[in-house]
Design a protein around this motif. Sequence first.
Motif, PDB file in Angstrom:
ATOM      1  N   MET A 153       7.016 -23.111 -19.631  1.00 10.20           N
ATOM      2  CA  MET A 153       8.021 -24.078 -19.271  1.00 10.20           C
ATOM      3  C   MET A 153       7.366 -25.444 -19.066  1.00 10.20           C
ATOM      4  SD  MET A 153      10.526 -24.037 -15.979  1.00 10.20           S
ATOM      5  CE  MET A 153       9.765 -25.122 -14.799  1.00 10.20           C
ATOM      6  N   THR A 154       7.929 -26.449 -19.645  1.00 12.22           N
ATOM      7  CA  THR A 154       7.418 -27.805 -19.505  1.00 12.22           C
ATOM      8  C   THR A 154       8.122 -28.487 -18.341  1.00 12.22           C
ATOM      9  OG1 THR A 154       7.056 -27.915 -21.876  1.00 12.22           O
ATOM     10  CG2 THR A 154       7.077 -29.992 -20.688  1.00 12.22           C
ATOM     11  N   THR A 155       7.337 -29.133 -17.494  1.00 14.20           N
ATOM     12  CA  THR A 155       7.907 -29.853 -16.363  1.00 14.20           C
ATOM     13  C   THR A 155       8.352 -31.231 -16.828  1.00 14.20           C
ATOM     14  OG1 THR A 155       6.384 -28.712 -14.893  1.00 14.20           O
ATOM     15  CG2 THR A 155       7.429 -30.686 -14.039  1.00 14.20           C
ATOM     16  N   PRO A 156       9.581 -31.629 -16.502  1.00 20.53           N
ATOM     17  CA  PRO A 156      10.037 -32.961 -16.909  1.00 20.53           C
ATOM     18  C   PRO A 156       9.253 -34.046 -16.180  1.00 20.53           C
ATOM     19  CG  PRO A 156      11.634 -31.944 -15.434  1.00 20.53           C
ATOM     20  CD  PRO A 156      10.582 -30.910 -15.725  1.00 20.53           C
ATOM     21  N   ARG A 157       9.075 -35.175 -16.851  1.00 23.99           N
ATOM     22  CA  ARG A 157       8.405 -36.304 -16.207  1.00 23.99           C
ATOM     23  C   ARG A 157       9.309 -36.843 -15.097  1.00 23.99           C
ATOM     24  NH1 ARG A 157       4.169 -38.936 -19.021  1.00 23.99           N
ATOM     25  NH2 ARG A 157       4.675 -40.720 -17.726  1.00 23.99           N
ATOM     26  N   PRO A 158       8.718 -37.222 -13.969  1.00 13.94           N
ATOM     27  CA  PRO A 158       9.559 -37.791 -12.911  1.00 13.94           C
ATOM     28  C   PRO A 158      10.075 -39.166 -13.333  1.00 13.94           C
ATOM     29  CG  PRO A 158       7.242 -37.982 -12.317  1.00 13.94           C
ATOM     30  CD  PRO A 158       7.301 -37.183 -13.595  1.00 13.94           C
ATOM     31  N   PRO A 159      11.220 -39.575 -12.804  1.00 18.24           N
ATOM     32  CA  PRO A 159      11.720 -40.921 -13.102  1.00 18.24           C
ATOM     33  C   PRO A 159      10.760 -41.982 -12.577  1.00 18.24           C
ATOM     34  CG  PRO A 159      13.346 -39.627 -11.859  1.00 18.24           C
ATOM     35  CD  PRO A 159      12.087 -38.838 -11.917  1.00 18.24           C
ATOM     36  N   LYS A 160      10.894 -43.177 -13.081  1.00 17.31           N
ATOM     37  CA  LYS A 160      10.053 -44.280 -12.625  1.00 17.31           C
ATOM     38  C   LYS A 160      10.151 -44.400 -11.106  1.00 17.31           C
ATOM     39  CE  LYS A 160       9.151 -49.151 -13.612  1.00 17.31           C
ATOM     40  NZ  LYS A 160       7.717 -48.963 -13.629  1.00 17.31           N
ATOM     41  N   THR A 190      14.618 -23.568  -1.759  1.00 20.69           N
ATOM     42  CA  THR A 190      15.232 -24.815  -2.211  1.00 20.69           C
ATOM     43  C   THR A 190      16.224 -24.609  -3.360  1.00 20.69           C
ATOM     44  OG1 THR A 190      13.485 -25.248  -3.831  1.00 20.69           O
ATOM     45  CG2 THR A 190      13.173 -26.150  -1.605  1.00 20.69           C
ATOM     46  N   SER A 191      16.198 -23.452  -3.983  1.00 22.20           N
ATOM     47  CA  SER A 191      16.987 -23.162  -5.188  1.00 22.20           C
ATOM     48  C   SER A 191      16.608 -24.092  -6.339  1.00 22.20           C
ATOM     49  CB  SER A 191      18.493 -23.261  -4.909  1.00 22.20           C
ATOM     50  OG  SER A 191      18.869 -22.326  -3.927  1.00 22.20           O
ATOM     51  N   LYS A 192      15.353 -24.561  -6.330  1.00 24.69           N
ATOM     52  CA  LYS A 192      14.854 -25.449  -7.386  1.00 24.69           C
ATOM     53  C   LYS A 192      13.442 -25.029  -7.771  1.00 24.69           C
ATOM     54  CE  LYS A 192      17.400 -29.417  -5.618  1.00 24.69           C
ATOM     55  NZ  LYS A 192      17.321 -30.763  -5.090  1.00 24.69           N
ATOM     56  N   ASN A 193      13.082 -25.340  -9.010  1.00 22.43           N
ATOM     57  CA  ASN A 193      11.704 -25.160  -9.452  1.00 22.43           C
ATOM     58  C   ASN A 193      10.942 -26.472  -9.383  1.00 22.43           C
ATOM     59  OD1 ASN A 193      11.971 -22.408 -10.081  1.00 22.43           O
ATOM     60  ND2 ASN A 193      12.873 -22.919 -12.057  1.00 22.43           N
ATOM     61  N   VAL A 194      11.667 -27.573  -9.552  1.00 24.23           N
ATOM     62  CA  VAL A 194      11.042 -28.899  -9.556  1.00 24.23           C
ATOM     63  C   VAL A 194      12.046 -29.906  -8.999  1.00 24.23           C
ATOM     64  CG1 VAL A 194      11.722 -29.411 -11.938  1.00 24.23           C
ATOM     65  CG2 VAL A 194       9.766 -30.581 -10.946  1.00 24.23           C
ATOM     66  N   GLU A 195      11.498 -30.932  -8.341  1.00 24.72           N
ATOM     67  CA  GLU A 195      12.333 -31.986  -7.783  1.00 24.72           C
ATOM     68  C   GLU A 195      11.531 -33.278  -7.775  1.00 24.72           C
ATOM     69  OE1 GLU A 195      14.993 -32.615  -3.780  1.00 24.72           O
ATOM     70  OE2 GLU A 195      13.243 -31.317  -3.599  1.00 24.72           O
ATOM     71  N   ALA A 196      12.183 -34.388  -8.080  1.00 23.81           N
ATOM     72  CA  ALA A 196      11.531 -35.701  -8.047  1.00 23.81           C
ATOM     73  C   ALA A 196      11.823 -36.360  -6.698  1.00 23.81           C
ATOM     74  CB  ALA A 196      12.029 -36.579  -9.179  1.00 23.81           C
ATOM     75  N   ILE A 237       0.587 -39.938  -2.122  1.00 21.22           N
ATOM     76  CA  ILE A 237       1.134 -39.403  -3.368  1.00 21.22           C
ATOM     77  C   ILE A 237       1.726 -40.575  -4.141  1.00 21.22           C
ATOM     78  CG2 ILE A 237       2.758 -37.769  -4.391  1.00 21.22           C
ATOM     79  CD1 ILE A 237       2.694 -36.320  -1.589  1.00 21.22           C
ATOM     80  N   GLN A 238       1.270 -40.731  -5.386  1.00 16.67           N
ATOM     81  CA  GLN A 238       1.636 -41.892  -6.203  1.00 16.67           C
ATOM     82  C   GLN A 238       2.691 -41.545  -7.246  1.00 16.67           C
ATOM     83  OE1 GLN A 238       0.432 -44.891  -5.516  1.00 16.67           O
ATOM     84  NE2 GLN A 238      -1.070 -44.198  -4.021  1.00 16.67           N
ATOM     85  N   GLU A 239       3.297 -42.571  -7.791  1.00 15.58           N
ATOM     86  CA  GLU A 239       4.244 -42.420  -8.890  1.00 15.58           C
ATOM     87  C   GLU A 239       3.602 -41.612 -10.014  1.00 15.58           C
ATOM     88  OE1 GLU A 239       6.405 -45.254 -12.240  1.00 15.58           O
ATOM     89  OE2 GLU A 239       5.734 -46.159 -10.383  1.00 15.58           O
ATOM     90  N   GLY A 240       4.335 -40.627 -10.525  1.00 10.74           N
ATOM     91  CA  GLY A 240       3.848 -39.811 -11.634  1.00 10.74           C
ATOM     92  C   GLY A 240       3.000 -38.624 -11.215  1.00 10.74           C
ATOM     93  N   ASP A 241       2.638 -38.538  -9.931  1.00  8.75           N
ATOM     94  CA  ASP A 241       1.835 -37.398  -9.470  1.00  8.75           C
ATOM     95  C   ASP A 241       2.642 -36.111  -9.531  1.00  8.75           C
ATOM     96  OD1 ASP A 241      -0.370 -38.987  -8.984  1.00  8.75           O
ATOM     97  OD2 ASP A 241      -0.221 -38.898  -6.795  1.00  8.75           O
ATOM     98  N   GLU A 242       1.916 -34.995  -9.501  1.00  2.00           N
ATOM     99  CA  GLU A 242       2.545 -33.680  -9.471  1.00  2.00           C
ATOM    100  C   GLU A 242       2.024 -32.939  -8.249  1.00  2.00           C
ATOM    101  OE1 GLU A 242       3.294 -30.973 -13.055  1.00  2.00           O
ATOM    102  OE2 GLU A 242       1.463 -30.176 -12.136  1.00  2.00           O
ATOM    103  N   VAL A 243       2.938 -32.588  -7.354  1.00  2.00           N
ATOM    104  CA  VAL A 243       2.619 -31.864  -6.128  1.00  2.00           C
ATOM    105  C   VAL A 243       3.172 -30.458  -6.271  1.00  2.00           C
ATOM    106  CG1 VAL A 243       3.037 -31.748  -3.639  1.00  2.00           C
ATOM    107  CG2 VAL A 243       2.691 -33.971  -4.752  1.00  2.00           C
ATOM    108  N   ALA A 244       2.383 -29.454  -5.918  1.00  2.00           N
ATOM    109  CA  ALA A 244       2.858 -28.080  -5.976  1.00  2.00           C
ATOM    110  C   ALA A 244       2.820 -27.466  -4.583  1.00  2.00           C
ATOM    111  CB  ALA A 244       1.999 -27.251  -6.930  1.00  2.00           C
ATOM    112  N   ILE A 245       3.890 -26.767  -4.238  1.00  2.00           N
ATOM    113  CA  ILE A 245       3.985 -26.007  -2.995  1.00  2.00           C
ATOM    114  C   ILE A 245       3.808 -24.545  -3.383  1.00  2.00           C
ATOM    115  CG2 ILE A 245       5.417 -25.410  -1.013  1.00  2.00           C
ATOM    116  CD1 ILE A 245       4.753 -28.421  -1.174  1.00  2.00           C
ATOM    117  N   ILE A 246       2.717 -23.914  -2.889  1.00  3.32           N
ATOM    118  CA  ILE A 246       2.361 -22.565  -3.294  1.00  3.32           C
ATOM    119  C   ILE A 246       2.320 -21.660  -2.071  1.00  3.32           C
ATOM    120  CG2 ILE A 246       0.674 -21.171  -4.539  1.00  3.32           C
ATOM    121  CD1 ILE A 246      -0.372 -23.920  -5.695  1.00  3.32           C
ATOM    122  N   PRO A 247       3.415 -20.947  -1.815  1.00  2.00           N
ATOM    123  CA  PRO A 247       3.443 -20.019  -0.680  1.00  2.00           C
ATOM    124  C   PRO A 247       2.541 -18.822  -0.945  1.00  2.00           C
ATOM    125  CG  PRO A 247       5.662 -20.545  -1.444  1.00  2.00           C
ATOM    126  CD  PRO A 247       4.700 -21.042  -2.473  1.00  2.00           C
TER     127      PRO A 247
END
Length: 100
Positions: free
Chosen positions: A1-8, A23-29, A85-95
């Motif tokens: 699965m490809t993660t969408p780029r976050p908005p500007k 959260t009922s989500k896999n990814v959130e900006a 955390i900067q614009e365009g970064d990717e943060v992962a929450i890993i329980p």
Amino acid sequence: MTTPRPPKGHFNVLYFASAGSFTSKNVEALPAPLPLSKLFETLEERYKGIKESVLDNSLVTVNLTYVNMPEGEDDEANGDEPVIIQEGDEVAIIPPVSSG
């Protein structure tokens, strides 16, 4: 699965395992920049109870590098450089994941 780029002006948070269930989500900006020390607080505002249920026992990565979550303002007072955390970064929450 490809993660969408976050908005500007945003970064992505990836939710794995129980974090995704909560959260009922896999990814959130989220808006950037954001001090790492404010991440859990920001997520708790959006998802009441997530800090105690999920985040307090989770690992966190920023751009695939594990980071230690700051305990509070004292970390910066101890001379630790704050992580932002900067614009365009990717943060992962890993329980924690149990196997059986």
